[in-house]
Design an enzyme around this catalytic site. Structure first.
Site, PDB file in Angstrom:
ATOM      1  N   LYS A 161      38.024   2.139  -4.780  1.00  0.00           N
ATOM      2  CA  LYS A 161      39.176   1.494  -5.420  1.00  0.00           C
ATOM      3  C   LYS A 161      40.469   1.901  -4.728  1.00  0.00           C
ATOM      4  O   LYS A 161      41.333   1.060  -4.421  1.00  0.00           O
ATOM      5  CB  LYS A 161      39.218   1.884  -6.900  1.00  0.00           C
ATOM      6  CG  LYS A 161      40.495   1.535  -7.633  1.00  0.00           C
ATOM      7  CD  LYS A 161      40.682   0.045  -7.771  1.00  0.00           C
ATOM      8  CE  LYS A 161      41.870  -0.262  -8.668  1.00  0.00           C
ATOM      9  NZ  LYS A 161      42.110  -1.705  -8.800  1.00  0.00           N
ATOM     10  N   CYS A 165      48.828  -1.257  -8.822  1.00  0.00           N
ATOM     11  CA  CYS A 165      47.726  -0.887  -7.911  1.00  0.00           C
ATOM     12  C   CYS A 165      48.226  -0.477  -6.532  1.00  0.00           C
ATOM     13  O   CYS A 165      48.194   0.688  -6.174  1.00  0.00           O
ATOM     14  CB  CYS A 165      46.735  -2.048  -7.784  1.00  0.00           C
ATOM     15  SG  CYS A 165      45.741  -2.317  -9.263  1.00  0.00           S
TER      16      CYS A 165
END
Length: 403
Positions: free
Chosen positions: A204, A258
């Protein structure tokens, strides 16, 4: 595998769509959020965030009886942790929300339960939570399943991508990985890729750090081209004619929950090894500062030329086009910095995707463009692509709206 009940902790931009998706597959979901207003809104079949198709998904899930929100968890078979992971000082990740969510379900865990973290987390977080659970509930050691499964969805297309995107699923052991894959296979049509928890956590972070580095290259090019009197948009378009070159588009920085955040999870734990990743963060942060300076210089030049202060339109506050999400937004930072440096000027702040803001007084984009001497394009919202600009207006296009 059929799970009777799922608890999701966190009903934000990922937690709520995930809860609605699971519920609409005939699985009972008990969603948990600390914000009572959010809970009440969801229980009315309504939503508190902007995301296409989410409203109908939540309404159906609630009215069919498969989704209910509350401020406290209940006993279930699967527990999904989908809470924020903010920062402490010096860009160090803070997993206290993940730990608080884990603590809240600790008394409810029983043999055979599945515990999954979806929150972006530093490498080793899933194992830390496993150790925490076993230290408090030693009788559960080896009796529950624990895994990490990050989301990788694009705001504005979340409901589609939650179903169709591939997922990386890493358990603390093989049994946990397979149990998690069986769970997600009930509602995900994309391929489910098994690995271990640490690799899934790093995957991720790697995905978003990679994007950050690529954007930093484009932003660095834009700084160079400004000095060299070269149109960066034309340059990138021509360079991308090469069959193996694919340069991204520059902007006024990098935002969101993010790409602007996840690289720090790597840099914080591995500072000596993450030189390029750390420098990319610096470049993208500097680009926002540079944009603010360009606006200030344009204002000063206008005042020298016209013997009066300019009226300035700041177009866009979201972190990317056509969404209402302002988290870590470089456009918002730029607007704040420009206003702080000159709170006596006349400004028109535009963000067509939200109705109001607790700091900025918002103006419609048509009124802003009509009245402004300087138009600053910070976000490439669709509405801005069809604006009618005046010949004598000064336009600073930091996001390629007019390219």
């Amino acid at each position: 595998m059929s799970q009777n009940k799922v608890v999701t902790i966190g009903l934000g931009y990922i937690g709520l769509p995930t809860s609605a998706l699971i519920a609409n597959n005939g699985i009972y979901v008990h969603g948990v959020d600390v914000n009572k207003q959010v809970v009440d809104t969801i229980n009315q079949g309504k939503i508190h965030i902007v995301e296409p198709s989410l409203d109908t998904a939540v309404a159906k899930a609630v009215f069919d009886g498969y989704l209910r929100a509350d401020t406290k968890p209940i006993e279930a078979d699967v527990y999904l942790v989908v809470v924020p992971t903010p920062f402490k000082a010096k860009n160090e990740p803070d997993i206290s929300f993940v730990q608080a969510a884990t603590k809240a379900i600790l008394p409810l865990l029983k043999n055979g339960d599945l515990y999954i973290i979806e929150s972006t987390s530093p490498v080793g977080t899933t194992e830390k939570m496993m150790q925490y659970i076993y230290s408090e509930r030693p009788e559960l050691e080896g009796k529950i399943y624990l895994a990490y499964c990050p989301e990788r969805v694009l705001p504005g297309n979340v409901m589609h991508e939650l179903v169709h995107n591939d997922r990386v699923i890493g358990g603390v052991n093989e049994e946990s990985t397979q149990k998690s894959i069986a769970f997600y296979s009930q509602f995900v049509k994309g391929e489910l890729h098994p690995t271990n928890a640490r690799t899934a956590e790093m995957c991720k972070l790697t995905e978003n750090a990679s994007r950050d580095v690529q954007i930093a290259f484009a932003n660095e090019l834009s700084l160079i081209c400004d000095k060299a009197s070269i149109n960066v948009w034309e340059l990138i378009e021509l360079a991308n004619k090469h069959p193996r070159v694919n340069i991204l588009q520059p902007g006024c920085g990098v935002g969101g929950h993010c790409i602007a955040v996840d690289p720090y999870f790597i840099v914080s734990d591995y500072p000596m090894e993450s030189k390029i990743i750390g420098m990319a963060r610096e470049v993208n942060n500097y680009k926002s500062f540079w944009c603010a300076e360009k606006i200030q210089n344009a204002k000063l030049q206008f005042e020298l030329d016209n013997k009066r202060k300019p009226k300035v339109a700041l177009m866009g506050l979201a972190f990317k086009p056509n969404i209402d999400d302002l988290r870590e937004s470089p456009a918002k930072y730029i607007a704040q910095k420009v206003l702080q440096d000159d709170n006596n000027g006349e400004y028109f702040i535009v963000e067509p995707n939200i109705d109001s803001h607790n700091v900025f007084k918002l103006t419609s984009y048509k009124e802003a463009v009509e009245k402004a001497d300087i138009v600053v394009l910070l976000v490439a919202h669709d509405e801005f692509k069809y604006m009618k600009l005046k010949e004598n207006q000064i336009v600073l296009d930091f996001c390629g709206v007019l390219k």
